[in-house]
Motif scaffolding. Sequence first.
Motif, mmCIF file in Angstrom:
data_model
loop_
_atom_site.group_PDB
_atom_site.id
_atom_site.type_symbol
_atom_site.label_atom_id
_atom_site.label_comp_id
_atom_site.label_asym_id
_atom_site.label_seq_id
_atom_site.Cartn_x
_atom_site.Cartn_y
_atom_site.Cartn_z
ATOM 1 N N GLU A 36 32.211 45.316 46.159
ATOM 2 C CA GLU A 36 32.306 44.026 45.866
ATOM 3 C C GLU A 36 32.165 43.763 44.401
ATOM 4 O O GLU A 36 30.921 43.844 44.034
ATOM 5 C CB GLU A 36 31.265 43.364 46.842
ATOM 6 C CG GLU A 36 31.521 41.904 46.909
ATOM 7 C CD GLU A 36 32.641 41.303 47.481
ATOM 8 O OE1 GLU A 36 33.067 42.065 48.586
ATOM 9 O OE2 GLU A 36 32.967 40.288 47.468
ATOM 10 N N ILE A 37 33.256 42.822 43.802
ATOM 11 C CA ILE A 37 32.946 42.876 42.376
ATOM 12 C C ILE A 37 33.739 41.367 41.877
ATOM 13 O O ILE A 37 34.090 40.601 42.825
ATOM 14 C CB ILE A 37 34.126 43.759 41.688
ATOM 15 C CG1 ILE A 37 35.617 43.428 42.331
ATOM 16 C CG2 ILE A 37 33.821 45.185 41.665
ATOM 17 C CD1 ILE A 37 36.650 44.124 41.263
ATOM 18 N N GLU A 38 33.087 40.942 40.902
ATOM 19 C CA GLU A 38 33.672 39.705 40.272
ATOM 20 C C GLU A 38 35.234 39.834 39.739
ATOM 21 O O GLU A 38 35.385 40.829 39.179
ATOM 22 C CB GLU A 38 32.853 39.138 39.097
ATOM 23 C CG GLU A 38 31.710 38.458 39.270
ATOM 24 C CD GLU A 38 31.112 37.654 37.937
ATOM 25 O OE1 GLU A 38 31.722 36.704 37.640
ATOM 26 O OE2 GLU A 38 30.170 38.367 37.582
ATOM 27 N N PRO A 39 35.844 38.914 39.972
ATOM 28 C CA PRO A 39 37.430 39.149 39.478
ATOM 29 C C PRO A 39 37.324 39.607 38.091
ATOM 30 O O PRO A 39 38.298 40.331 37.782
ATOM 31 C CB PRO A 39 38.138 37.877 39.678
ATOM 32 C CG PRO A 39 37.099 37.229 40.739
ATOM 33 C CD PRO A 39 35.764 37.735 40.664
ATOM 34 N N LYS B 126 43.942 52.744 29.430
ATOM 35 C CA LYS B 126 42.607 52.500 28.736
ATOM 36 C C LYS B 126 41.848 51.556 29.807
ATOM 37 O O LYS B 126 42.369 50.192 30.221
ATOM 38 C CB LYS B 126 42.778 51.614 27.396
ATOM 39 C CG LYS B 126 43.422 52.482 26.313
ATOM 40 C CD LYS B 126 43.612 51.868 24.934
ATOM 41 C CE LYS B 126 44.328 52.858 24.099
ATOM 42 N NZ LYS B 126 44.645 52.471 22.803
ATOM 43 N N ALA B 127 40.748 52.166 30.201
ATOM 44 C CA ALA B 127 40.223 51.337 31.392
ATOM 45 C C ALA B 127 39.253 50.209 30.809
ATOM 46 O O ALA B 127 39.032 49.365 31.545
ATOM 47 C CB ALA B 127 39.271 52.338 31.872
ATOM 48 N N CYS B 128 39.285 49.905 29.772
ATOM 49 C CA CYS B 128 38.695 48.872 29.170
ATOM 50 C C CYS B 128 39.770 47.556 29.210
ATOM 51 O O CYS B 128 39.325 46.435 28.707
ATOM 52 C CB CYS B 128 38.107 48.934 27.724
ATOM 53 S SG CYS B 128 39.289 48.791 26.296
ATOM 54 N N THR B 129 40.999 47.870 29.437
ATOM 55 C CA THR B 129 42.217 46.878 28.983
ATOM 56 C C THR B 129 42.714 46.797 30.447
ATOM 57 O O THR B 129 44.129 46.635 30.586
ATOM 58 C CB THR B 129 42.975 47.336 27.938
ATOM 59 O OG1 THR B 129 42.072 47.425 26.641
ATOM 60 C CG2 THR B 129 43.732 46.147 27.681
ATOM 61 N N MET B 130 42.213 46.790 31.812
ATOM 62 C CA MET B 130 42.566 46.681 32.920
ATOM 63 C C MET B 130 41.573 45.992 33.705
ATOM 64 O O MET B 130 40.336 46.541 33.595
ATOM 65 C CB MET B 130 43.065 48.240 33.430
ATOM 66 C CG MET B 130 43.544 48.005 34.748
ATOM 67 S SD MET B 130 44.517 49.639 35.250
ATOM 68 C CE MET B 130 44.836 49.104 37.021
ATOM 69 N N LEU B 131 41.904 45.161 34.616
ATOM 70 C CA LEU B 131 40.737 44.651 35.750
ATOM 71 C C LEU B 131 40.896 45.761 36.739
ATOM 72 O O LEU B 131 41.594 46.285 37.025
ATOM 73 C CB LEU B 131 41.181 43.167 36.168
ATOM 74 C CG LEU B 131 41.295 42.098 34.940
ATOM 75 C CD1 LEU B 131 42.239 41.051 35.712
ATOM 76 C CD2 LEU B 131 40.116 42.014 34.282
ATOM 77 N N ALA B 132 39.695 45.866 37.198
ATOM 78 C CA ALA B 132 39.268 46.711 38.311
ATOM 79 C C ALA B 132 40.158 46.038 39.480
ATOM 80 O O ALA B 132 40.578 46.964 40.333
ATOM 81 C CB ALA B 132 37.922 46.542 38.619
ATOM 82 N N ALA B 133 40.294 44.937 39.327
ATOM 83 C CA ALA B 133 41.303 44.262 40.752
ATOM 84 C C ALA B 133 42.680 44.980 40.502
ATOM 85 O O ALA B 133 43.290 44.861 41.636
ATOM 86 C CB ALA B 133 41.253 42.890 40.708
ATOM 87 N N GLN B 134 43.220 45.147 39.426
ATOM 88 C CA GLN B 134 44.659 45.584 39.380
ATOM 89 C C GLN B 134 44.761 47.071 39.849
ATOM 90 O O GLN B 134 45.773 47.498 39.736
ATOM 91 C CB GLN B 134 44.828 45.499 37.783
ATOM 92 C CG GLN B 134 45.302 44.262 37.208
ATOM 93 C CD GLN B 134 45.659 44.373 35.854
ATOM 94 O OE1 GLN B 134 44.823 44.517 34.878
ATOM 95 N NE2 GLN B 134 46.773 44.037 35.307
#
Lengths: 157, 264
Positions: free
Chosen positions: A15-18, A57-65
Amino acid sequence: MQVTLKINGNERSAEIEPRTLLVELLRDTFGLTGTHVGCDTSQCGACSVHLDGKVIKACTMLAAQAEGCSVTTIEGIAPANGPLHPMQAAFREHHGLQCGFCTPGMVMSALALVERHKGKPLDEATIRHELEGNLCRCTGYHGIVAAIAAGARAMEG
Amino acid sequence: MYAFDYTRPKDLAAAAQSFAGSDEPVYMAGGQTLIPTLKQRLRRPSLVVDLGALPELKGIAVAGNLVTIGAMATHAEVAASADVRRAIPALADLAQHIGDPQVRNRGTLGGSIANADPAADYPAAIVALGATVYTPTRSIADADFFTGMFETALEPGELVVKVAFPVPKRAAYMKFRNPASRYAIVGVMVAETASGIRVAVTGAGPSVFRVPEMEAALAKSFTADAVKAIAVPVDDLNADLHATAEYRAHLIGVMAARAVVAIA
């Protein structure tokens, strides 16, 4: 919001924030701290992971994506407490790290570039060009490039 | 980042509906510009509409004299497409030299042109090849799409669906890149198209532009010497810590000449 994805072969949900970044999900929610945050501005590549087999790069992608995707981190390339992946072994053998901070990203990029160049010669110039997305602040590139060349040979053999 | 809501619609109609239902929405393609912008708190959207799942925006197709590329095609996909490389090798090369491998795996054609960064590479190809940009409701000709620095002809809520590139007789793209960002300090595409020779410049001005004097000179003599002698006025060129306007003007001639050599 809920996100469900595969991480290193295991289905995980949270469960995450967008606004949660993929790297934050990996490190803070799941404790996979092998993926580093260096610059947090898309430049250094310390946060590189594989998303459905491609390095990003995992810093330039939302977890939601990453919903429904398969993510591989440095923790997922070799069995825990087992032998190192041949690329990791090559980094150790060829002194492919100094402080080690950039190393997880370097190894993930190395694996992706070996995959992209499968069946083609992997010379030093190609490796250096393909490593443009990863920075080593120790400037230890000589050992890194040598390690990737050796790791690529080991993976073939 | 400020907090926002997030949605990942499954088709164009749902995307439009989500966009219309929010007071401060933003579309996200690959996110390689938007996410850094959000991190710096330069934008504060109430809703991020992720275009990643729209089937209408995917795919690369070559039919007859047209290469049609979906807006969500990544730079890596365009660079690796055997169809694109066969039909317009200059376009595949351009895509291959955007950013770095990680950025190319996420960044998209549609996101790049909708953002209209003055130093982006794709605008040079759109204008040099005379491409057509398709939105859900209309088509926009190359000359009309880019209207200024970070400005396009897209209306609020309108998005890029695909871009159709006519296959040129021959073309080449040369860029003098910033070694850190890989953005074009100056990028020039020279193309011989069905409607004549075109020279399109990115990175040098607020927005992509053509150089009619170079086009006329190349029509008479397709040689590097023909473009080297032509000076582009510096008045409207960008100047920043990377390059002065005078240096950029000089680079336009050099890059154009290199492109001519590459395809002559």
